[in-house]
Design a protein around this motif. Structure first.
Motif, mmCIF file in Angstrom:
data_model
loop_
_atom_site.group_PDB
_atom_site.id
_atom_site.type_symbol
_atom_site.label_atom_id
_atom_site.label_comp_id
_atom_site.label_asym_id
_atom_site.label_seq_id
_atom_site.Cartn_x
_atom_site.Cartn_y
_atom_site.Cartn_z
ATOM 1 N N SER A 121 -1.299 10.393 -13.345
ATOM 2 C CA SER A 121 -1.981 9.349 -12.577
ATOM 3 C C SER A 121 -1.960 9.685 -11.087
ATOM 4 O O SER A 121 -2.981 9.608 -10.393
ATOM 5 C CB SER A 121 -1.309 8.007 -12.861
ATOM 6 O OG SER A 121 -1.956 7.007 -12.136
ATOM 7 N N ARG A 122 -0.789 10.079 -10.610
ATOM 8 C CA ARG A 122 -0.672 10.436 -9.187
ATOM 9 C C ARG A 122 -1.533 11.655 -8.861
ATOM 10 O O ARG A 122 -2.199 11.706 -7.829
ATOM 11 C CB ARG A 122 0.797 10.759 -8.855
ATOM 12 C CG ARG A 122 1.514 9.621 -8.130
ATOM 13 C CD ARG A 122 2.792 10.148 -7.547
ATOM 14 N NE ARG A 122 3.695 10.588 -8.593
ATOM 15 C CZ ARG A 122 4.602 9.807 -9.171
ATOM 16 N NH1 ARG A 122 4.737 8.564 -8.779
ATOM 17 N NH2 ARG A 122 5.393 10.272 -10.106
ATOM 18 N N LEU A 170 -9.260 9.679 -15.716
ATOM 19 C CA LEU A 170 -10.352 9.137 -14.899
ATOM 20 C C LEU A 170 -11.264 8.249 -15.745
ATOM 21 O O LEU A 170 -11.742 7.209 -15.277
ATOM 22 C CB LEU A 170 -11.151 10.266 -14.239
ATOM 23 C CG LEU A 170 -10.374 11.101 -13.209
ATOM 24 C CD1 LEU A 170 -11.227 12.235 -12.670
ATOM 25 C CD2 LEU A 170 -9.874 10.218 -12.055
ATOM 26 N N ARG A 182 -9.860 4.936 -16.154
ATOM 27 C CA ARG A 182 -10.037 4.128 -14.942
ATOM 28 C C ARG A 182 -11.462 3.610 -14.791
ATOM 29 O O ARG A 182 -11.791 2.967 -13.809
ATOM 30 C CB ARG A 182 -9.682 4.960 -13.706
ATOM 31 C CG ARG A 182 -8.215 5.282 -13.595
ATOM 32 C CD ARG A 182 -7.959 6.000 -12.290
ATOM 33 N NE ARG A 182 -6.586 6.463 -12.218
ATOM 34 C CZ ARG A 182 -6.106 7.154 -11.186
ATOM 35 N NH1 ARG A 182 -6.884 7.436 -10.155
ATOM 36 N NH2 ARG A 182 -4.855 7.542 -11.180
ATOM 37 N N ASP A 224 -4.926 12.150 1.605
ATOM 38 C CA ASP A 224 -4.441 11.628 0.315
ATOM 39 C C ASP A 224 -4.345 12.714 -0.745
ATOM 40 O O ASP A 224 -3.844 12.481 -1.830
ATOM 41 C CB ASP A 224 -5.403 10.545 -0.216
ATOM 42 C CG ASP A 224 -5.460 9.369 0.722
ATOM 43 O OD1 ASP A 224 -4.492 9.197 1.485
ATOM 44 O OD2 ASP A 224 -6.471 8.643 0.695
ATOM 45 N N ASP A 280 -5.137 10.748 -8.603
ATOM 46 C CA ASP A 280 -5.460 10.148 -7.295
ATOM 47 C C ASP A 280 -5.827 11.235 -6.296
ATOM 48 O O ASP A 280 -6.773 11.107 -5.520
ATOM 49 C CB ASP A 280 -4.252 9.395 -6.711
ATOM 50 C CG ASP A 280 -3.914 8.148 -7.498
ATOM 51 O OD1 ASP A 280 -4.785 7.687 -8.266
ATOM 52 O OD2 ASP A 280 -2.783 7.637 -7.341
ATOM 53 N N ARG A 281 -5.040 12.296 -6.311
ATOM 54 C CA ARG A 281 -5.265 13.364 -5.316
ATOM 55 C C ARG A 281 -6.491 14.198 -5.666
ATOM 56 O O ARG A 281 -7.221 14.638 -4.780
ATOM 57 C CB ARG A 281 -4.028 14.255 -5.232
ATOM 58 C CG ARG A 281 -2.870 13.467 -4.675
ATOM 59 C CD ARG A 281 -1.615 14.280 -4.560
ATOM 60 N NE ARG A 281 -0.538 13.399 -4.201
ATOM 61 C CZ ARG A 281 0.576 13.240 -4.909
ATOM 62 N NH1 ARG A 281 0.792 13.943 -5.989
ATOM 63 N NH2 ARG A 281 1.489 12.379 -4.518
ATOM 64 N N SER A 295 -9.342 12.359 -4.353
ATOM 65 C CA SER A 295 -9.249 11.850 -2.980
ATOM 66 C C SER A 295 -10.363 12.446 -2.120
ATOM 67 O O SER A 295 -10.898 13.513 -2.432
ATOM 68 C CB SER A 295 -7.894 12.225 -2.384
ATOM 69 O OG SER A 295 -7.795 13.632 -2.334
ATOM 70 N N GLU A 310 2.565 8.819 -15.518
ATOM 71 C CA GLU A 310 2.688 8.554 -14.067
ATOM 72 C C GLU A 310 2.338 9.805 -13.260
ATOM 73 O O GLU A 310 1.658 9.734 -12.249
ATOM 74 C CB GLU A 310 4.120 8.108 -13.718
ATOM 75 C CG GLU A 310 4.517 6.760 -14.314
ATOM 76 C CD GLU A 310 3.579 5.633 -13.867
ATOM 77 O OE1 GLU A 310 3.056 5.710 -12.750
ATOM 78 O OE2 GLU A 310 3.354 4.702 -14.664
#
Ligand SMILES: Nc1ncnc2c1ncn2[C@@H]1O[C@H](COP(=O)(O)OP(=O)(O)OP(=O)(O)O)[C@@H](O)[C@H]1O
Ligand SMILES: [Mg+2]
Length: 263
Positions: free
Chosen positions: A231-232, A27, A30, A245, A235-236, A239, A228
């Motif tokens: 990262s996914r 995070l 990002r 999501d 996202d959750r 969300s 990866e």
């Protein structure tokens, strides 16, 4: 206004601390302002996982007992624009600290950070109550073992009873070959046993352990399947509740098969 996310498990050693470090790092990469709070009083680990162990002067207990100001206990991780750690004390001394103290701290941190990630201790006793006191969301880290899944279910219910409606779980240390051979509970079986949504899976990988031993969040290394994955899941984890999501779908299974064929 920042969001407080508590990472818990019930059973020990499922990977909460490594997960907290890596989601926090992801995070921060990002561009979010992130603080990691180690609430494993007396068994602190997050400082080691982040390679910040030599920087700890004040800890969360010092803040909560009025020994120092919040900013004095914030340890900046210079590898990121805005990632901080608040360490837990080396000795367990949470006697004077109440969930209300924790709620107040979370409110202060909400004003300064986008995400406040709280690394909870294992177990379901007072330490968990403190770690969960200010949480908007809980992420339960479990592993594909019946003992851990049962503990995750107990924890899930407890967190619900504490009023944390927004809960999700992650299955860590997955060995795909054991699942496909029926030697470890599979994802469907795990999801039947748990009531919250699956936020994702993380494979068992020695590189995760090695990176943690070296105080480096493994997500520093991009272009890997681990990156990866995280990262996914990140996202959750961030969300919006109820957006749909926050739940992993069939893609995780596909990813599994890819991983098996890679081995
Ligand atoms: N996906 C993974 N693959 C391989 N090793 C892992 C993985 N996730 C965590 N580990 C390793 O498992 C061990 C336990 O991880 P960690 O300390 O994060 O668990 P924990 O749930 O925080 O434990 P505790 O309950 O003691 O706080 C560590 O050695 C860590 O490096
Ligand atoms: Mg831990």
């Amino acid at each position: 206004m920042g969001k407080v996310i508590t990472i818990a498990s019930g059973k020990g050693g499922t990977g909460k601390t490594v997960f907290t470090a890596n989601i926090g790092a992801m995070l921060a990469l990002r561009g979010y302002k992130v603080v990691l709070v180690d609430m494993d009083m007396g068994l602190r680990n997050l400082d080691l996982c982040m390679g910040l162990e030599n920087k700890v002067i004040y800890d969360v207990s010092d803040i909560l007992t009025g020994m120092c100001r919040v900013r004095q206990a914030l340890i900046r991780d210079k590898r990121f624009d805005c990632l901080y750690l608040i360490s837990s004390p080396q000795h367990r001394d949470d006697g004077e600290i109440t969930p209300l103290h924790m709620k107040v701290l979370c409110d202060i941190l909400r004003d300064r950070f986008d995400y406040i990630l709280i690394d909870a201790p294992s177990g379901v006793d007072n330490g968990l109550m403190l770690a969960a006191a200010g949480a908007d969301r809980a992420v339960i880290v479990t592993v594909p073992e019946y003992t851990a899944i049962r503990d995750a279910d107990v924890l899930d219910k407890l967190l619900g009873d504490l009023g944390i409606e927004d809960r999700m779980y992650v299955v860590n240390k997955v060995k795909a070959e054991l699942m496909t051979a029926g030697l470890a509970p599979g994802l469907h079986e795990i999801s039947d046993m748990l009531r919250s949504n699956l936020a994702g899976i993380i494979q068992y990988d020695d590189n995760i352990l090695i990176a943690a031993n070296n105080g480096v969040p493994i997500v520093f290394k991009k272009d890997t399947y681990i990156y990866e994955n995280f990262s996914r899941i990140a996202d959750r984890v961030i969300s919006e509740p109820g957006s749909g999501d926050g739940e992993a779908e069939g893609e995780e299974d596909e990813q599994f098969s890819t991983k098996i064929s890679e081995r």
